[in-house]
Design an enzyme around this catalytic site. Structure first.
Site, short mmCIF file in Angstrom:
data_model
loop_
_atom_site.label_atom_id
_atom_site.label_comp_id
_atom_site.label_asym_id
_atom_site.label_seq_id
_atom_site.Cartn_x
_atom_site.Cartn_y
_atom_site.Cartn_z
N ASP A 1 -50.70 -26.79 28.50
CA ASP A 1 -51.57 -27.05 29.67
C ASP A 1 -52.24 -28.42 29.54
OD1 ASP A 1 -52.96 -25.96 27.52
OD2 ASP A 1 -54.20 -24.61 28.71
N ASP B 1 -38.82 -26.76 31.86
CA ASP B 1 -38.48 -26.73 33.29
C ASP B 1 -39.65 -27.26 34.10
OD1 ASP B 1 -37.02 -26.09 35.64
OD2 ASP B 1 -38.29 -24.33 35.88
N ASP C 1 -40.24 -31.38 35.84
CA ASP C 1 -40.47 -31.66 37.26
C ASP C 1 -41.75 -32.48 37.43
OD1 ASP C 1 -38.19 -30.19 38.01
OD2 ASP C 1 -39.20 -29.37 39.77
N TYR D 1 -35.45 -17.56 29.87
CA TYR D 1 -34.26 -17.68 30.71
C TYR D 1 -33.13 -16.77 30.23
CZ TYR D 1 -35.64 -21.81 33.44
OH TYR D 1 -36.25 -22.66 34.32
N LYS E 1 -47.93 -23.37 22.91
CA LYS E 1 -49.04 -22.55 23.43
C LYS E 1 -49.38 -21.52 22.34
CE LYS E 1 -51.83 -21.19 26.74
NZ LYS E 1 -52.93 -22.03 27.26
#
Ligand code: IPM
Ligand code: MG
Length: 369
Positions: free
Chosen positions: A228, A252, A256, A146, A196
């Site tokens: 994942d 982010d 959600d 970001y 990750k």
């Protein structure tokens, strides 16, 4: 008598409607406690751009600078409307990220909470929800992709290209880990680290720094899980999680998904904590398609008030009361359209009715002495 200044930024889309319900709760909390809130409204987001030519105008910056805490509604327009605003003036790039940068709100707390009794809101089966979903995602909020350097152009082969940098230094990682570990200490003492590291070097450093910081919290059990796999586990077995810590972009996306497993993003309030002050916001967008209809769910906005009461003003019990008042509206069989499935037995209420019911329930609770 304590007096706090609060910047109120209604934002775009459904923002003003759900903020009006949050204001009702602030006013009642004032009535019930030895506290006054100076609520100062200011423009923010696309609406501010159309009104004043900037999505985070100077006057709003001044109001936020002077405030003890900030509460903001969602911002943003639909895809077509967005195009009327130059890229850098769009509310996400021109207001929200500058706000995060200005107050250095590095720690984002996103509770994902659904008591067993409200399991029917979730798309997950009852046996998966078990005793209820109750976890907090801790998202690093001012680093990573970001905020990294960006570059675009045409490369030597004549192809358009873009490069965005994912950068963290060890101090940025250390401070978010302290937040996550401290929260774990106050909860179940289990921290899931989302990473990750099988691909990303940034995750290797992330995990290394976590190892160093975790030594200071020997009681906390740290578990590592690839991002994942974590996405899968949020669907298959969300109850294994209590506190989850992750970098900005992972946060982010997974947050959600957190809203998804509850049944609605409308159930996702959040705190964005900086060294001096925090701002509070729903984790969801401005839902322009339903704006102005008085049907949006104000839970995430009122939940953000509850988080502010606890975290910025130390009003722990009153914060709990606000949470229970919201739950009691659901327990009485009411809910807003986002949670009312066709054919379900839920009594559907609108935005203002939800706020009014929260206020009535809170009014009926014993005052904090
Ligand atoms: C969020 C939002 C923001 C983000 C957008 C509006 C820039 O999706 O707070 O999760 O990506 O951080
Ligand atoms: Mg998001």
């Amino acid at each position: 008598m304590k007096n706090y200044k609060i910047a109120i930024l209604p934002g775009d889309g459904i923002g003003p409607e759900i903020m009006a319900e949050a204001v009702k709760v602030f006013r009642l909390v004032e009535e019930r406690n030895d506290v006054t809130f100076e609520l100062i409204e200011a423009d923010f987001g696309a609406s501010a751009y159309f009104k004043c030519g900037h999505p985070f105008p100077e006057e709003t910056i001044a109001v936020c600078d002077a405030a003890d805490a900030i509460i903001k509604g969602p911002i943003g327009l639909n895809h077509e409307e967005s195009k009327k605003i130059p890229l850098d003036m769009r509310p996400e790039r021109g207001a929200l990220l500058p706000m995060r940068r200005r107050y250095n709100t590095f720690a984002n707390f996103r509770p994902v909470f659904l008591p067993k009794s409200l399991g029917h809101f979730s798309p997950l089966k009852a046996e998966i929800i078990g005793e209820g979903i109750d976890l907090v995602m801790v998202r690093e909020l001012v680093g990573g992709l970001y905020f990294g350097d960006k570059e675009e152009g045409v490369n030597e082969q004549g192809l358009r290209y873009v490069r965005e940098t994912l950068e963290y230094d060890e101090e940025q990682i250390r401070r978010i880990m302290h937040e996550a570990l401290q929260l774990s200490m106050r909860r179940k003492k289990v921290l899931h680290n989302i990473h990750k590291s099988n691909v990303l070097r940034s995750s290797v450093l992330w995990n290394e720094v976590l190892g160093e910081v975790a030594v200071e919290y020997p009681e906390v059990e740290v578990k590592h899980i690839l991002v994942d796999a974590a996405a899968t586990m949020l669907c298959l077995n969300p109850c294994q999680f209590d506190v989850m810590v992750m970098e900005n972009m992972f946060g982010d996306i997974l947050s959600d998904q957190g809203g998804g497993i509850l049944g609605s993003l409308g159930l996702m309030p959040s705190e964005c904590k900086g060294p001096e002050k925090s701002y509070y916001e729903p984790s969801h967008g401005s839902a322009p398609d339903i704006a102005g209809q008085n049907i949006a769910n104000p839970y995430s906005m009122i939940g953000s008030v509850a988080m502010m009461l606890e975290s910025s003003f130390g009003m722990l019990q009153e914060s709990k009361n606000v949470w229970s008042a919201m739950q009691s509206v659901f327990a009485d069989g009411y809910s807003t359209a986002d949670l009312s499935k066709p054919g379900g037995s839920v009594k559907m209420i609108n935005t203002a009715e939800f706020g009014d019911r929260v206020v009535t329930a809170l009014r009926a609770m014993p005052k904090v002495v």
